[in-house]
Motif scaffolding. Structure first.
Motif, PDB file in Angstrom:
ATOM      1  N   ASP A 152       0.832  -1.207   0.000  1.00  0.00           N
ATOM      2  CA  ASP A 152       0.000   0.000   0.000  1.00  0.00           C
ATOM      3  C   ASP A 152       0.865   1.256   0.000  1.00  0.00           C
ATOM      4  OD1 ASP A 152      -2.203  -1.648   0.040  1.00  0.00           O
ATOM      5  OD2 ASP A 152      -2.473  -1.523   2.218  1.00  0.00           O
ATOM      6  N   ASP A 153       1.937   1.251   0.790  1.00  0.00           N
ATOM      7  CA  ASP A 153       2.821   2.417   0.827  1.00  0.00           C
ATOM      8  C   ASP A 153       3.555   2.608  -0.494  1.00  0.00           C
ATOM      9  OD1 ASP A 153       2.030   2.857   3.393  1.00  0.00           O
ATOM     10  OD2 ASP A 153       3.812   2.014   4.345  1.00  0.00           O
ATOM     11  N   VAL A 154       3.879   1.510  -1.166  1.00  0.00           N
ATOM     12  CA  VAL A 154       4.533   1.623  -2.472  1.00  0.00           C
ATOM     13  C   VAL A 154       3.629   2.350  -3.451  1.00  0.00           C
ATOM     14  CG1 VAL A 154       5.326   0.316  -4.480  1.00  0.00           C
ATOM     15  CG2 VAL A 154       6.045  -0.377  -2.199  1.00  0.00           C
ATOM     16  N   PHE A 155       2.368   1.937  -3.543  1.00  0.00           N
ATOM     17  CA  PHE A 155       1.441   2.598  -4.464  1.00  0.00           C
ATOM     18  C   PHE A 155       1.223   4.059  -4.079  1.00  0.00           C
ATOM     19  CE2 PHE A 155       0.174  -1.634  -5.954  1.00  0.00           C
ATOM     20  CZ  PHE A 155      -0.011  -1.379  -7.310  1.00  0.00           C
ATOM     21  N   THR A 156       1.190   4.339  -2.783  1.00  0.00           N
ATOM     22  CA  THR A 156       0.971   5.718  -2.339  1.00  0.00           C
ATOM     23  C   THR A 156       2.135   6.623  -2.720  1.00  0.00           C
ATOM     24  OG1 THR A 156      -0.330   4.894  -0.473  1.00  0.00           O
ATOM     25  CG2 THR A 156       0.477   7.160  -0.339  1.00  0.00           C
ATOM     26  N   SER A 157       3.353   6.072  -2.718  1.00  0.00           N
ATOM     27  CA  SER A 157       4.536   6.892  -2.990  1.00  0.00           C
ATOM     28  C   SER A 157       4.839   7.058  -4.471  1.00  0.00           C
ATOM     29  CB  SER A 157       5.756   6.270  -2.295  1.00  0.00           C
ATOM     30  OG  SER A 157       6.021   4.980  -2.817  1.00  0.00           O
ATOM     31  N   LEU A 158       4.149   6.331  -5.338  1.00  0.00           N
ATOM     32  CA  LEU A 158       4.405   6.444  -6.774  1.00  0.00           C
ATOM     33  C   LEU A 158       3.793   7.721  -7.327  1.00  0.00           C
ATOM     34  CD1 LEU A 158       3.747   2.748  -7.865  1.00  0.00           C
ATOM     35  CD2 LEU A 158       5.953   3.864  -7.506  1.00  0.00           C
ATOM     36  N   GLY A 159       4.505   8.350  -8.266  1.00  0.00           N
ATOM     37  CA  GLY A 159       4.066   9.654  -8.746  1.00  0.00           C
ATOM     38  C   GLY A 159       3.576   9.692 -10.168  1.00  0.00           C
ATOM     39  N   SER A 160       3.451   8.561 -10.848  1.00  0.00           N
ATOM     40  CA  SER A 160       3.000   8.577 -12.238  1.00  0.00           C
ATOM     41  C   SER A 160       2.194   7.327 -12.525  1.00  0.00           C
ATOM     42  CB  SER A 160       4.192   8.658 -13.198  1.00  0.00           C
ATOM     43  OG  SER A 160       4.933   7.453 -13.182  1.00  0.00           O
ATOM     44  N   HIS A 161       1.368   7.405 -13.556  1.00  0.00           N
ATOM     45  CA  HIS A 161       0.578   6.246 -13.963  1.00  0.00           C
ATOM     46  C   HIS A 161       1.471   5.136 -14.519  1.00  0.00           C
ATOM     47  CE1 HIS A 161      -2.907   8.520 -13.063  1.00  0.00           C
ATOM     48  NE2 HIS A 161      -2.890   9.292 -14.139  1.00  0.00           N
ATOM     49  N   ARG A 162       2.598   5.519 -15.139  1.00  0.00           N
ATOM     50  CA  ARG A 162       3.511   4.494 -15.638  1.00  0.00           C
ATOM     51  C   ARG A 162       4.039   3.643 -14.502  1.00  0.00           C
ATOM     52  NH1 ARG A 162       9.616   5.756 -16.732  1.00  0.00           N
ATOM     53  NH2 ARG A 162       9.354   5.717 -14.455  1.00  0.00           N
ATOM     54  N   ASP A 163       4.449   4.281 -13.409  1.00  0.00           N
ATOM     55  CA  ASP A 163       4.996   3.535 -12.282  1.00  0.00           C
ATOM     56  C   ASP A 163       3.931   2.656 -11.631  1.00  0.00           C
ATOM     57  OD1 ASP A 163       7.226   4.967 -12.906  1.00  0.00           O
ATOM     58  OD2 ASP A 163       7.075   6.365 -11.219  1.00  0.00           O
ATOM     59  N   ARG A 164       2.698   3.162 -11.524  1.00  0.00           N
ATOM     60  CA  ARG A 164       1.631   2.347 -10.939  1.00  0.00           C
ATOM     61  C   ARG A 164       1.289   1.173 -11.854  1.00  0.00           C
ATOM     62  NH1 ARG A 164      -0.310   7.728 -10.445  1.00  0.00           N
ATOM     63  NH2 ARG A 164       0.054   8.569  -8.332  1.00  0.00           N
ATOM     64  N   ALA A 165       1.324   1.404 -13.166  1.00  0.00           N
ATOM     65  CA  ALA A 165       1.064   0.301 -14.095  1.00  0.00           C
ATOM     66  C   ALA A 165       2.161  -0.754 -13.998  1.00  0.00           C
ATOM     67  CB  ALA A 165       0.970   0.845 -15.519  1.00  0.00           C
ATOM     68  N   LEU A 166       3.403  -0.323 -13.833  1.00  0.00           N
ATOM     69  CA  LEU A 166       4.510  -1.277 -13.704  1.00  0.00           C
ATOM     70  C   LEU A 166       4.341  -2.138 -12.465  1.00  0.00           C
ATOM     71  CD1 LEU A 166       7.628   0.813 -14.786  1.00  0.00           C
ATOM     72  CD2 LEU A 166       6.961  -1.406 -15.706  1.00  0.00           C
ATOM     73  N   VAL A 167       4.100  -1.501 -11.312  1.00  0.00           N
ATOM     74  CA  VAL A 167       3.950  -2.268 -10.071  1.00  0.00           C
ATOM     75  C   VAL A 167       2.743  -3.194 -10.169  1.00  0.00           C
ATOM     76  CG1 VAL A 167       3.511  -2.082  -7.590  1.00  0.00           C
ATOM     77  CG2 VAL A 167       5.110  -0.515  -8.689  1.00  0.00           C
ATOM     78  N   GLY A 168       1.641  -2.695 -10.732  1.00  0.00           N
ATOM     79  CA  GLY A 168       0.466  -3.543 -10.880  1.00  0.00           C
ATOM     80  C   GLY A 168       0.713  -4.736 -11.785  1.00  0.00           C
ATOM     81  N   MET A 169       1.445  -4.537 -12.872  1.00  0.00           N
ATOM     82  CA  MET A 169       1.759  -5.637 -13.780  1.00  0.00           C
ATOM     83  C   MET A 169       2.682  -6.646 -13.117  1.00  0.00           C
ATOM     84  SD  MET A 169       0.273  -5.487 -16.760  1.00  0.00           S
ATOM     85  CE  MET A 169      -0.595  -4.347 -17.833  1.00  0.00           C
ATOM     86  N   PHE A 170       3.712  -6.179 -12.431  1.00  0.00           N
ATOM     87  CA  PHE A 170       4.626  -7.088 -11.746  1.00  0.00           C
ATOM     88  C   PHE A 170       3.887  -7.910 -10.693  1.00  0.00           C
ATOM     89  CE2 PHE A 170       8.309  -4.510 -13.232  1.00  0.00           C
ATOM     90  CZ  PHE A 170       9.141  -5.545 -13.612  1.00  0.00           C
ATOM     91  N   LEU A 171       3.027  -7.255  -9.943  1.00  0.00           N
ATOM     92  CA  LEU A 171       2.377  -7.910  -8.820  1.00  0.00           C
ATOM     93  C   LEU A 171       1.284  -8.874  -9.249  1.00  0.00           C
ATOM     94  CD1 LEU A 171       2.409  -7.969  -5.728  1.00  0.00           C
ATOM     95  CD2 LEU A 171       0.732  -6.122  -5.738  1.00  0.00           C
ATOM     96  N   SER A 172       0.710  -8.691 -10.425  1.00  0.00           N
ATOM     97  CA  SER A 172      -0.392  -9.554 -10.849  1.00  0.00           C
ATOM     98  C   SER A 172      -0.005 -10.565 -11.922  1.00  0.00           C
ATOM     99  CB  SER A 172      -1.557  -8.704 -11.371  1.00  0.00           C
ATOM    100  OG  SER A 172      -1.165  -7.945 -12.498  1.00  0.00           O
ATOM    101  N   SER A 173       1.139 -10.371 -12.577  1.00  0.00           N
ATOM    102  CA  SER A 173       1.547 -11.291 -13.641  1.00  0.00           C
ATOM    103  C   SER A 173       2.674 -12.220 -13.226  1.00  0.00           C
ATOM    104  CB  SER A 173       1.974 -10.500 -14.880  1.00  0.00           C
ATOM    105  OG  SER A 173       3.175  -9.784 -14.631  1.00  0.00           O
ATOM    106  N   GLY A 174       3.494 -11.801 -12.251  1.00  0.00           N
ATOM    107  CA  GLY A 174       4.634 -12.619 -11.867  1.00  0.00           C
ATOM    108  C   GLY A 174       5.768 -12.563 -12.865  1.00  0.00           C
ATOM    109  N   ALA A 175       5.769 -11.594 -13.761  1.00  0.00           N
ATOM    110  CA  ALA A 175       6.818 -11.488 -14.765  1.00  0.00           C
ATOM    111  C   ALA A 175       8.128 -11.053 -14.127  1.00  0.00           C
ATOM    112  CB  ALA A 175       6.408 -10.495 -15.853  1.00  0.00           C
ATOM    113  N   ARG A 176       9.217 -11.504 -14.704  1.00  0.00           N
ATOM    114  CA  ARG A 176      10.546 -11.077 -14.275  1.00  0.00           C
ATOM    115  C   ARG A 176      10.856  -9.721 -14.895  1.00  0.00           C
ATOM    116  NH1 ARG A 176      10.572 -16.447 -15.768  1.00  0.00           N
ATOM    117  NH2 ARG A 176      11.114 -17.952 -14.130  1.00  0.00           N
ATOM    118  N   ALA A 177      11.884  -9.051 -14.359  1.00  0.00           N
ATOM    119  CA  ALA A 177      12.199  -7.694 -14.826  1.00  0.00           C
ATOM    120  C   ALA A 177      12.580  -7.688 -16.300  1.00  0.00           C
ATOM    121  CB  ALA A 177      13.327  -7.107 -13.976  1.00  0.00           C
ATOM    122  N   ALA A 178      13.431  -8.631 -16.718  1.00  0.00           N
ATOM    123  CA  ALA A 178      13.831  -8.677 -18.127  1.00  0.00           C
ATOM    124  C   ALA A 178      12.647  -8.978 -19.034  1.00  0.00           C
ATOM    125  CB  ALA A 178      14.930  -9.717 -18.316  1.00  0.00           C
TER     126      ALA A 178
END
Length: 410
Positions: free
Chosen positions: A210-236
């Motif tokens: 919750d604190d991670v999402f609160t501290s993000l300042g752009s829609h790109r960053d929120r989309a990245l965290v949401g994609m990582f957290l729901s897809s399980g994809a690796r960074a590469a």
């Protein structure tokens, strides 16, 4: 005299290993990474090994990783004034000892006043990286050197006997014919192999998410965290996506899975992640950036527009960690998703394996182990649980027949 000195060992405490040479990227698809010596010349032995590695189906990322291990080995050999083709087991032993006692240069990026190496973060319960080389790093370096000398031995361009001991004391590759449906058997570690701790996958606590999402300042960053957290994809895998790889209507994304030679596989993504993703696309359109279907999906937010790199991705999460006092990584979000899915009784273990794209079900089964936080909470509940009151003994007596059998009729 020289042989006795090699057996006794050289003075490693005063050994100075300079940062001569480097690993550089090329435009040659048959050899994307090369190792340069201190004079800036390519090392032919390293080129031959990396080409053989790529011909066996390894990725460019593996080529880069192996190149850095070779560079570390060549730097050490230059410091002890031994050619790679004349290296013996004594040099391998001293190389391991030097790694065990040296500071990893990658840790020099730690800023002043940061957490102490090896300390545990209070919010996540995760330990910070220690200052030296990790046992897994040393073992990986030994595996790379073993493969390097084996290739040159087979081609006749290197020593007839590899200076690197085999991975197991019985010789051969460890667990070469292991049945994935059976547990691994205990075995003795190979010579110079380090004892690795049994690291448990650790989920990121919900309040930290919750604190991670609160501290993000752009829609790109929120989309990245949401994609990582729901897809399980690796960074590469996430950074390798193109615009055409996102399918909001199907609720899935396509990524190039690790170890499959660039084959793309589908991953699920949550509606919330696609919601932030739609806002990110609108954010890019407002800035005049409209990438085509075959162009990268993730871009920097500052001009000139550039595809997002792993360095920038890691810097993004480091800034978030500084704000909330945590030490999570992008891969921690993958562990978090796996543990959440396993905790859901409606999702089977085979389903989780498919989502995480694990090759073996035993890899997914490793997440079934209880988490330390859960065990500690249960034990504390045991300590604080009221103890049952002792039952009164009123009206209780021995059976006369039992007394007669023990003491007789008298």
């Amino acid at each position: 005299m020289e042989q006795n000195s090699a057996i006794a060992g050289r003075d490693l405490a005063g050994l100075v290993v300079t940062k001569a040479g480097r690993v550089v990227q090329t435009s040659d698809p048959t050899l994307p990474w090369v190792v340069l010596d201190g004079a800036g010349a390519r090392i032919d032995a390293a080129d031959a090994f990396l080409k053989d590695l790529l011909a066996c189906g390894s990725s460019a990322a593996s080529c880069r990783s192996y190149a850095f291990d070779l560079l570390r080995w060549f730097r050490f050999l230059a410091a002890v004034d031994v050619g790679w083709e004349r290296a013996s087991r004594a040099e391998v032993r001293d190389f391991v000892l030097w790694l065990r006692s040296s500071v990893n240069p990658a840790r020099d990026r730690r800023r002043a006043g940061g957490p102490a190496p090896g300390s545990v973060n209070a919010r996540t319960g995760k330990a910070h990286l220690r200052a030296g080389y990790a046992p897994a790093t040393i073992n990986h370096a030994l595996s790379v050197l073993a493969a390097f000398y084996e290739i040159h031995r087979a081609s006749g361009s290197g020593p007839m006997v590899s200076p690197v001991p085999p991975q197991s004391r019985t010789g051969g590759r460890l667990d070469a014919h292991h049945n994935p449906l059976e547990p691994f058997r205990p075995h003795r570690r190979g010579i110079y192999r380090q004892k690795q701790p049994d690291r448990l996958p650790r989920a990121v606590p919900d309040d930290v998410i919750d604190d991670v999402f609160t501290s993000l300042g752009s829609h790109r960053d929120r989309a990245l965290v949401g994609m990582f957290l729901s897809s399980g994809a690796r960074a590469a895998e996430m950074l390798g996506m193109t615009v055409a790889d996102a399918h909001p209507g199907d609720g899935r994304i396509w990524v190039r899975t690790k170890g499959l030679g660039g084959i793309k596989q589908a991953c699920p993504a949550s509606p919330e992640a696609f919601g932030w993703f739609a806002l990110y696309l609108g954010e890019m359109a407002d800035e005049g950036l409209r990438p085509g279907p075959d162009e990268p999906l993730w871009w920097t937010r500052r001009r000139p527009w550039r595809p997002l790199t792993y360095t920038a991705l890691r810097a993004l999460l480091n800034r978030v960690n500084d704000r909330i006092g945590a030490n999570i990584s992008w891969h921690d979000l993958r562990h978090t998703l796996c543990l959440r899915l396993i905790a859901d009784p409606q999702v089977s273990l085979v389903d989780v394996q498919q989502v995480m794209r694990h090759r073996w079900i035993t890899t997914t089964g490793g997440y079934l182990r209880p988490q330390p936080d859960e065990v500690i909470a249960k034990v504390h509940e045991h300590y604080t649980r009221p103890k049952p009151a002792p039952q009164p003994l009123d009206g209780w007596d021995y059976d006369p027949q039992d007394l007669a059998d023990v003491f007789g009729d008298a």
